[in-house]
Design a protein around this motif. Sequence first.
Motif, PDB file in Angstrom:
ATOM      1  N   HIS A  30      -9.840   7.775  -3.967  1.00  0.00           N
ATOM      2  CA  HIS A  30     -11.224   7.887  -3.351  1.00  0.00           C
ATOM      3  C   HIS A  30     -11.637   8.803  -2.409  1.00  0.00           C
ATOM      4  CE1 HIS A  30     -12.128   3.714  -3.404  1.00  0.00           C
ATOM      5  NE2 HIS A  30     -11.162   2.863  -4.068  1.00  0.00           N
ATOM      6  N   ASP A  31     -10.026   9.617  -2.716  1.00  0.00           N
ATOM      7  CA  ASP A  31     -11.167  11.167  -1.676  1.00  0.00           C
ATOM      8  C   ASP A  31     -10.277  11.060  -0.710  1.00  0.00           C
ATOM      9  OD1 ASP A  31     -11.014  14.132  -1.413  1.00  0.00           O
ATOM     10  OD2 ASP A  31     -13.456  13.981  -1.246  1.00  0.00           O
ATOM     11  N   THR A  32      -9.342  10.499  -0.167  1.00  0.00           N
ATOM     12  CA  THR A  32      -9.044  10.023   1.182  1.00  0.00           C
ATOM     13  C   THR A  32      -7.262  10.428   1.404  1.00  0.00           C
ATOM     14  OG1 THR A  32      -9.420   8.563   3.470  1.00  0.00           O
ATOM     15  CG2 THR A  32      -9.089   7.945   1.251  1.00  0.00           C
ATOM     16  N   VAL A  33      -6.891   9.797   2.724  1.00  0.00           N
ATOM     17  CA  VAL A  33      -5.431   9.566   2.379  1.00  0.00           C
ATOM     18  C   VAL A  33      -5.009   7.782   2.374  1.00  0.00           C
ATOM     19  CG1 VAL A  33      -5.118  11.365   4.259  1.00  0.00           C
ATOM     20  CG2 VAL A  33      -5.967   9.964   5.202  1.00  0.00           C
ATOM     21  N   PRO A  34      -3.306   7.663   2.603  1.00  0.00           N
ATOM     22  CA  PRO A  34      -3.090   6.448   2.104  1.00  0.00           C
ATOM     23  C   PRO A  34      -3.334   5.535   3.710  1.00  0.00           C
ATOM     24  CG  PRO A  34      -1.693   8.097   1.678  1.00  0.00           C
ATOM     25  CD  PRO A  34      -2.883   9.215   1.904  1.00  0.00           C
ATOM     26  N   SER A  35      -3.103   5.721   5.335  1.00  0.00           N
ATOM     27  CA  SER A  35      -3.529   5.693   6.108  1.00  0.00           C
ATOM     28  C   SER A  35      -5.061   5.368   6.431  1.00  0.00           C
ATOM     29  CB  SER A  35      -2.976   6.511   6.867  1.00  0.00           C
ATOM     30  OG  SER A  35      -3.836   8.143   7.165  1.00  0.00           O
ATOM     31  N   ALA A  36      -5.666   5.912   5.509  1.00  0.00           N
ATOM     32  CA  ALA A  36      -7.038   4.800   5.314  1.00  0.00           C
ATOM     33  C   ALA A  36      -7.277   3.901   5.399  1.00  0.00           C
ATOM     34  CB  ALA A  36      -8.090   6.087   4.689  1.00  0.00           C
ATOM     35  N   PHE A  37      -5.598   2.865   4.325  1.00  0.00           N
ATOM     36  CA  PHE A  37      -5.875   1.763   3.933  1.00  0.00           C
ATOM     37  C   PHE A  37      -5.089   0.628   4.958  1.00  0.00           C
ATOM     38  CE2 PHE A  37      -6.925   3.823   0.497  1.00  0.00           C
ATOM     39  CZ  PHE A  37      -8.273   3.608   0.490  1.00  0.00           C
ATOM     40  N   PRO A  38      -5.257   0.615   6.400  1.00  0.00           N
ATOM     41  CA  PRO A  38      -4.302   0.605   7.682  1.00  0.00           C
ATOM     42  C   PRO A  38      -3.580   0.090   7.297  1.00  0.00           C
ATOM     43  CG  PRO A  38      -6.541   0.754   8.441  1.00  0.00           C
ATOM     44  CD  PRO A  38      -7.221   0.506   7.053  1.00  0.00           C
ATOM     45  N   SER A  39      -3.414  -1.836   6.387  1.00  0.00           N
ATOM     46  CA  SER A  39      -3.206  -2.951   6.562  1.00  0.00           C
ATOM     47  C   SER A  39      -1.867  -2.322   5.237  1.00  0.00           C
ATOM     48  CB  SER A  39      -3.247  -4.072   6.230  1.00  0.00           C
ATOM     49  OG  SER A  39      -4.496  -3.909   5.143  1.00  0.00           O
ATOM     50  N   CYS A  40      -2.049  -1.495   4.094  1.00  0.00           N
ATOM     51  CA  CYS A  40      -2.023  -1.184   3.052  1.00  0.00           C
ATOM     52  C   CYS A  40      -0.509  -0.630   3.397  1.00  0.00           C
ATOM     53  CB  CYS A  40      -2.344  -1.345   2.033  1.00  0.00           C
ATOM     54  SG  CYS A  40      -3.315  -2.645   1.256  1.00  0.00           S
ATOM     55  N   TYR A  41      -1.182   0.640   4.377  1.00  0.00           N
ATOM     56  CA  TYR A  41      -0.630   1.450   4.719  1.00  0.00           C
ATOM     57  C   TYR A  41       0.675   1.026   5.692  1.00  0.00           C
ATOM     58  CZ  TYR A  41       1.009   6.094   6.299  1.00  0.00           C
ATOM     59  OH  TYR A  41       1.537   7.353   7.314  1.00  0.00           O
ATOM     60  N   GLU A  42       0.542  -0.253   5.748  1.00  0.00           N
ATOM     61  CA  GLU A  42       1.244  -0.457   6.957  1.00  0.00           C
ATOM     62  C   GLU A  42       2.504  -0.888   6.332  1.00  0.00           C
ATOM     63  OE1 GLU A  42      -0.446  -2.577   9.833  1.00  0.00           O
ATOM     64  OE2 GLU A  42      -1.222  -1.144  10.438  1.00  0.00           O
ATOM     65  N   GLU A  43       2.295  -1.316   5.067  1.00  0.00           N
ATOM     66  CA  GLU A  43       3.490  -2.479   4.528  1.00  0.00           C
ATOM     67  C   GLU A  43       4.219  -2.256   3.611  1.00  0.00           C
ATOM     68  OE1 GLU A  43       2.851  -5.693   0.441  1.00  0.00           O
ATOM     69  OE2 GLU A  43       1.330  -5.754   1.857  1.00  0.00           O
ATOM     70  N   ALA A  44       3.576  -0.742   3.323  1.00  0.00           N
ATOM     71  CA  ALA A  44       3.844   0.861   2.320  1.00  0.00           C
ATOM     72  C   ALA A  44       5.273   1.480   3.132  1.00  0.00           C
ATOM     73  CB  ALA A  44       2.832   1.969   2.049  1.00  0.00           C
ATOM     74  N   VAL A  45       4.545   1.421   4.539  1.00  0.00           N
ATOM     75  CA  VAL A  45       5.895   2.016   5.437  1.00  0.00           C
ATOM     76  C   VAL A  45       6.969   1.126   5.388  1.00  0.00           C
ATOM     77  CG1 VAL A  45       5.767   3.387   7.783  1.00  0.00           C
ATOM     78  CG2 VAL A  45       3.894   3.585   6.450  1.00  0.00           C
ATOM     79  N   ARG A  46       6.576   0.158   5.298  1.00  0.00           N
ATOM     80  CA  ARG A  46       7.831  -1.323   5.642  1.00  0.00           C
ATOM     81  C   ARG A  46       8.574  -1.286   3.754  1.00  0.00           C
ATOM     82  NH1 ARG A  46       3.565  -4.402   8.132  1.00  0.00           N
ATOM     83  NH2 ARG A  46       3.566  -5.591   6.321  1.00  0.00           N
ATOM     84  N   ASP A  47       8.071  -0.984   3.184  1.00  0.00           N
ATOM     85  CA  ASP A  47       8.516  -0.781   1.823  1.00  0.00           C
ATOM     86  C   ASP A  47       9.383   0.605   1.920  1.00  0.00           C
ATOM     87  OD1 ASP A  47       8.251  -2.038  -1.584  1.00  0.00           O
ATOM     88  OD2 ASP A  47       8.225   0.013  -1.353  1.00  0.00           O
ATOM     89  N   GLU A  48       8.730   1.067   2.101  1.00  0.00           N
ATOM     90  CA  GLU A  48       9.962   3.146   1.917  1.00  0.00           C
ATOM     91  C   GLU A  48      10.593   2.595   3.486  1.00  0.00           C
ATOM     92  OE1 GLU A  48       9.068   5.863   0.542  1.00  0.00           O
ATOM     93  OE2 GLU A  48       8.138   4.799  -0.967  1.00  0.00           O
ATOM     94  N   GLU A  49      10.825   2.227   4.060  1.00  0.00           N
ATOM     95  CA  GLU A  49      12.278   2.039   4.893  1.00  0.00           C
ATOM     96  C   GLU A  49      12.899   1.209   4.436  1.00  0.00           C
ATOM     97  OE1 GLU A  49      10.530   0.663   8.572  1.00  0.00           O
ATOM     98  OE2 GLU A  49       9.781   2.806   9.188  1.00  0.00           O
ATOM     99  N   GLU A  50      12.590  -0.125   4.011  1.00  0.00           N
ATOM    100  CA  GLU A  50      13.643  -1.294   2.559  1.00  0.00           C
ATOM    101  C   GLU A  50      14.044  -0.655   2.253  1.00  0.00           C
ATOM    102  OE1 GLU A  50      11.577  -4.119   1.714  1.00  0.00           O
ATOM    103  OE2 GLU A  50      11.397  -5.125   4.332  1.00  0.00           O
ATOM    104  N   ARG A  51      14.006   0.699   1.533  1.00  0.00           N
ATOM    105  CA  ARG A  51      14.090   1.263  -0.273  1.00  0.00           C
ATOM    106  C   ARG A  51      15.101   2.438   0.489  1.00  0.00           C
ATOM    107  NH1 ARG A  51      11.180   1.470  -5.249  1.00  0.00           N
ATOM    108  NH2 ARG A  51       9.235  -0.169  -4.902  1.00  0.00           N
ATOM    109  N   ALA A  52      14.861   2.968   1.446  1.00  0.00           N
ATOM    110  CA  ALA A  52      15.811   4.124   1.973  1.00  0.00           C
ATOM    111  C   ALA A  52      17.826   3.285   2.763  1.00  0.00           C
ATOM    112  CB  ALA A  52      15.291   4.392   3.162  1.00  0.00           C
ATOM    113  N   ARG A  53      16.754   1.851   3.263  1.00  0.00           N
ATOM    114  CA  ARG A  53      17.884   1.773   3.568  1.00  0.00           C
ATOM    115  C   ARG A  53      18.854   0.860   2.457  1.00  0.00           C
ATOM    116  NH1 ARG A  53      14.533  -0.695   7.520  1.00  0.00           N
ATOM    117  NH2 ARG A  53      14.014  -2.549   6.481  1.00  0.00           N
ATOM    118  N   ALA A  54      18.374   0.541   1.472  1.00  0.00           N
ATOM    119  CA  ALA A  54      18.730  -0.252  -0.182  1.00  0.00           C
ATOM    120  C   ALA A  54      19.553   1.333  -0.162  1.00  0.00           C
ATOM    121  CB  ALA A  54      18.323  -0.850  -1.016  1.00  0.00           C
ATOM    122  N   ARG A  55      18.845   1.980  -0.582  1.00  0.00           N
ATOM    123  CA  ARG A  55      19.417   3.380  -1.488  1.00  0.00           C
ATOM    124  C   ARG A  55      21.282   3.695  -0.448  1.00  0.00           C
ATOM    125  NH1 ARG A  55      14.270   5.021  -2.316  1.00  0.00           N
ATOM    126  NH2 ARG A  55      14.390   5.972   0.075  1.00  0.00           N
ATOM    127  N   ALA A  56      20.900   4.060   0.878  1.00  0.00           N
ATOM    128  CA  ALA A  56      21.961   4.028   1.986  1.00  0.00           C
ATOM    129  C   ALA A  56      23.084   2.707   1.982  1.00  0.00           C
ATOM    130  CB  ALA A  56      21.823   4.395   3.375  1.00  0.00           C
TER     131      ALA A  56
END
Length: 339
Positions: free
Chosen positions: A291-317
């Motif tokens: 879409h020639d934009t940035v991920p944060s342009a999809f607000p709800s999906c971006y928030e979910e993706a950020v949470r998913d990244e945090e969970e993945r980081a905790r799992a790796r740790a």
Amino acid sequence: MPRGHKSKLRAREKRRQACTEIQGLEDAQATAAAAGESPSSFCPPFEDRPQNVPAAGTPSIPQAAQGTSSATAAVSCTNSGEGANGQKEESSKSSKGTEGSQRDPLNKQVVLLVQFLLQKYQKKEPITKADMLKFVIKRSKCHFKEILKRASEHMELAFGVDLKEVDPTRHCYALVSKLDLTFDSTIDEEEIMLKTGLLMIVLGVVFMKGNCAPEEAVWEVLNIMGVYAERKHFIYGEPKKVITEDLVQLKYLQYRQVPDSDPPRYEFLWGPRAHAETSKMRVLEFLAKVHDTVPSAFPSCYEEAVRDEEERARARAAARAAIASVRSGAMASNFPEAK
């Protein structure tokens, strides 16, 4: 000039440039077995439409290109219209594309570089700037950066691989899949590379639809791209078989009947391999580039993706801590303290 107007002009220019490149790709395919991408007006019917991106002016997405044993690919500039009107518009675009191709001498170089990169990927050979200049970009060396940028975009959106400079000193590059391909070793990397662009779109639809997408919603998006369930595709062969059988067997997708549906209806979910080899953020970044934009342009999906990244980081740790604990215990047992 207002910001929104500038965005529309940029999107319009991208579509114009892409369509002129299409004619060059078609010519190269007939004469040099080239590979490239084709854009089509693409605006998926997602609920989470990117902010500040007007529906009517959504940028185009490459329709993808297929590398075969000879690294060939076909391209086709299509739109969502069918029938005679669609054919007339396509013919008109092709005519304009011919004129544009003649005006832009870089198109052919972009096509040839895509072919060159595909061949290197298939043969698992190193990619260097010196080789690109020697074998492909012979007469347009001063435009190397622009040609490389456009070819890289084709490779990313069509095949789901990123071209990265791994040695800035010697100018060596590598093609890196958006899939980690670490789930197991049974997969054919070349085979999945040809399907990664399609897979990323399907994963994106599933994500945007609340992590479970009705089959009809998936095909609605794919139809806009010119990919139809019962129509053999010049890239994917039988698209329905690819996404309901091949990618399911590879565990990238789950395809199941909707409970209590009569007549039976089906839906898609991410498979375990998709969860292991990519992430919601990576898929969202892919869609944002479409879409020639940035991920944060999809607000709800971006928030979910950020949470998913945090969970993945905790799992790796936690995994690293567990491994360290096991190693520490092993060391203690092998070298007991002297009494």
